[in-house]
Scaffold this motif. Structure first.
Motif, PDB file in Angstrom:
ATOM      1  N   GLN A 120       0.836  -1.221   0.000  1.00  0.00           N
ATOM      2  CA  GLN A 120       0.000   0.000   0.000  1.00  0.00           C
ATOM      3  C   GLN A 120       0.862   1.259   0.000  1.00  0.00           C
ATOM      4  N   ILE A 121       1.950   1.228   0.795  1.00  0.00           N
ATOM      5  CA  ILE A 121       2.846   2.389   0.852  1.00  0.00           C
ATOM      6  C   ILE A 121       3.483   2.620  -0.513  1.00  0.00           C
ATOM      7  N   SER A 122       3.869   1.520  -1.151  1.00  0.00           N
ATOM      8  CA  SER A 122       4.480   1.612  -2.477  1.00  0.00           C
ATOM      9  C   SER A 122       3.486   2.212  -3.482  1.00  0.00           C
ATOM     10  N   ASP A 123       2.229   1.758  -3.441  1.00  0.00           N
ATOM     11  CA  ASP A 123       1.186   2.294  -4.335  1.00  0.00           C
ATOM     12  C   ASP A 123       0.937   3.779  -4.050  1.00  0.00           C
ATOM     13  N   MET A 124       0.880   4.097  -2.753  1.00  0.00           N
ATOM     14  CA  MET A 124       0.632   5.485  -2.356  1.00  0.00           C
ATOM     15  C   MET A 124       1.758   6.378  -2.890  1.00  0.00           C
ATOM     16  N   SER A 125       2.986   5.877  -2.785  1.00  0.00           N
ATOM     17  CA  SER A 125       4.119   6.679  -3.233  1.00  0.00           C
ATOM     18  C   SER A 125       4.130   6.848  -4.749  1.00  0.00           C
ATOM     19  N   ASP A 126       3.722   5.811  -5.489  1.00  0.00           N
ATOM     20  CA  ASP A 126       3.615   5.936  -6.960  1.00  0.00           C
ATOM     21  C   ASP A 126       2.606   7.030  -7.305  1.00  0.00           C
ATOM     22  N   TYR A 127       1.523   7.050  -6.545  1.00  0.00           N
ATOM     23  CA  TYR A 127       0.463   8.028  -6.791  1.00  0.00           C
ATOM     24  C   TYR A 127       0.950   9.448  -6.465  1.00  0.00           C
ATOM     25  N   VAL A 128       1.696   9.557  -5.362  1.00  0.00           N
ATOM     26  CA  VAL A 128       2.255  10.860  -4.985  1.00  0.00           C
ATOM     27  C   VAL A 128       3.224  11.337  -6.067  1.00  0.00           C
ATOM     28  N   LYS A 129       4.047  10.419  -6.549  1.00  0.00           N
ATOM     29  CA  LYS A 129       5.020  10.788  -7.592  1.00  0.00           C
ATOM     30  C   LYS A 129       4.299  11.287  -8.848  1.00  0.00           C
ATOM     31  N   LYS A 130       3.190  10.620  -9.170  1.00  0.00           N
ATOM     32  CA  LYS A 130       2.408  11.035 -10.333  1.00  0.00           C
ATOM     33  C   LYS A 130       1.898  12.476 -10.126  1.00  0.00           C
ATOM     34  N   MET A 131       1.429  12.764  -8.905  1.00  0.00           N
ATOM     35  CA  MET A 131       0.969  14.123  -8.601  1.00  0.00           C
ATOM     36  C   MET A 131       2.094  15.146  -8.756  1.00  0.00           C
ATOM     37  N   VAL A 132       3.275  14.793  -8.221  1.00  0.00           N
ATOM     38  CA  VAL A 132       4.414  15.718  -8.280  1.00  0.00           C
ATOM     39  C   VAL A 132       4.798  15.984  -9.737  1.00  0.00           C
ATOM     40  N   ASP A 133       4.930  14.913 -10.523  1.00  0.00           N
ATOM     41  CA  ASP A 133       5.323  15.070 -11.931  1.00  0.00           C
ATOM     42  C   ASP A 133       4.275  15.871 -12.709  1.00  0.00           C
ATOM     43  N   ASN A 134       3.000  15.579 -12.450  1.00  0.00           N
ATOM     44  CA  ASN A 134       1.921  16.294 -13.146  1.00  0.00           C
ATOM     45  C   ASN A 134       1.876  17.775 -12.780  1.00  0.00           C
ATOM     46  N   VAL A 135       2.174  18.067 -11.507  1.00  0.00           N
ATOM     47  CA  VAL A 135       2.095  19.471 -11.084  1.00  0.00           C
ATOM     48  C   VAL A 135       3.222  20.275 -11.755  1.00  0.00           C
ATOM     49  N   LEU A 136       4.348  19.634 -11.995  1.00  0.00           N
ATOM     50  CA  LEU A 136       5.451  20.335 -12.670  1.00  0.00           C
ATOM     51  C   LEU A 136       5.072  20.660 -14.113  1.00  0.00           C
ATOM     52  N   ILE A 137       4.390  19.724 -14.766  1.00  0.00           N
ATOM     53  CA  ILE A 137       3.943  19.966 -16.154  1.00  0.00           C
ATOM     54  C   ILE A 137       2.885  21.072 -16.175  1.00  0.00           C
ATOM     55  N   ALA A 138       1.961  21.019 -15.206  1.00  0.00           N
ATOM     56  CA  ALA A 138       0.919  22.058 -15.126  1.00  0.00           C
ATOM     57  C   ALA A 138       1.559  23.428 -14.891  1.00  0.00           C
ATOM     58  N   TYR A 139       2.632  23.438 -14.106  1.00  0.00           N
ATOM     59  CA  TYR A 139       3.338  24.694 -13.842  1.00  0.00           C
ATOM     60  C   TYR A 139       3.963  25.234 -15.131  1.00  0.00           C
ATOM     61  N   VAL A 140       4.658  24.367 -15.853  1.00  0.00           N
ATOM     62  CA  VAL A 140       5.321  24.788 -17.091  1.00  0.00           C
ATOM     63  C   VAL A 140       4.302  25.350 -18.091  1.00  0.00           C
ATOM     64  N   LYS A 141       3.123  24.729 -18.119  1.00  0.00           N
ATOM     65  CA  LYS A 141       2.092  25.182 -19.074  1.00  0.00           C
ATOM     66  C   LYS A 141       1.178  26.255 -18.485  1.00  0.00           C
ATOM     67  N   THR A 142       1.406  26.623 -17.213  1.00  0.00           N
ATOM     68  CA  THR A 142       0.481  27.503 -16.485  1.00  0.00           C
ATOM     69  C   THR A 142      -0.962  27.050 -16.732  1.00  0.00           C
ATOM     70  N   ASN A 143      -1.203  25.758 -16.512  1.00  0.00           N
ATOM     71  CA  ASN A 143      -2.508  25.184 -16.815  1.00  0.00           C
ATOM     72  C   ASN A 143      -3.389  25.125 -15.560  1.00  0.00           C
ATOM     73  N   GLU A 144      -4.314  26.086 -15.477  1.00  0.00           N
ATOM     74  CA  GLU A 144      -5.162  26.194 -14.288  1.00  0.00           C
ATOM     75  C   GLU A 144      -6.072  24.972 -14.124  1.00  0.00           C
TER      76      GLU A 144
END
Length: 225
Positions: A120-144
């Motif tokens: 479960q911790i491993s799954d949770m961390s994969d999900y967190v990583k996905k959030m982190v990576d996605n937020v960086l892309i949203a930042y680069v695109k200034t995508n509200e």
């Protein structure tokens, strides 16, 4: 001439922030991988690299202040500089939590493990990583729009945390030998949950960057100090 130089500095700031974000994403991912695989070497490398992330935050903040003082930017430019300052501080705190997870790995001796919870911790961390990576892309695109969707992902992180919490408590009650590892699992899940909160903070800064409005996303998430 000055304007072009300013735009170049702004672009550099933008790129450095993204680079710092990638380093933090990597640290989070490695710290959990080290924890699950009991890899103390990998955990140490996360701790050793943290100084680079801290230095990067200091450099970004210094550069931001300089640009505000010397160029007196307005509107969108000023918003971008403020976003980098605020969001890089959130990134730095996320990296601190990755270090805490890495330290848990080094602390762990030969205690009884609970494979289901580690999964479960491993799954949770994969999900967190996905959030982190996605937020960086949203930042680069200034995508509200994406920023708002990513902030919504945080509810799943909270669900993971409460599942792990209940599992760990149950396991510790049924088998006293799991008390040490059980409380460790709770700490690691809590660090991951806080990283999710910081991602939500960055989403709020992206909305600010796009609209100029300070918006509370997921008003139920705690402001972590």
């Amino acid at each position: 001439m000055l304007r072009t130089q300013f735009e170049e500095e702004l672009l550099n700031l933008h790129n450095q922030f993204y680079e710092m974000g990638m380093m933090v994403s990597n640290a989070v991912h490695k710290s959990v991988k080290a924890y699950i695989k009991h890899d103390k070497e990998l955990a140490r490398s996360v701790i050793d690299h943290d100084i680079e992330i801290n230095d990067m935050e200091v450099r970004l903040e210094k550069k931001s202040f300089e640009m505000i003082a010397l160029q007196q930017p307005v509107t969108t430019d000023l918003r971008m500089i403020i976003t980098v300052m605020k969001a890089s501080s959130d990134l730095e705190r996320m990296a601190d939590h990755a270090v805490s997870i890495a330290k848990s790995t080094i602390r762990v001796k030969g205690e009884t493990r609970i494979p289901e919870i580690e999964k479960q911790i491993s799954d949770m961390s994969d999900y967190v990583k996905k959030m982190v990576d996605n937020v960086l892309i949203a930042y680069v695109k200034t995508n509200e729009k994406d920023a708002r969707l990513i902030a919504d992902m945080d509810t799943r992180i909270n669900d993971y945390y409460s599942e792990i919490y209940h599992e760990a408590i149950k396991s510790m009650q049924e088998n006293p030998a799991t008390v040490i590892s059980g409380s460790d699992y709770l700490s690691v899940a809590q660090y991951l949950e806080r990283i999710g909160d910081y991602v939500t903070n960055i989403c709020e800064w992206i909305v600010y960057l796009a609209t100029g409005k300070i918006t509370e996303l997921n008003s139920n998430h705690d402001e972590m100090v």
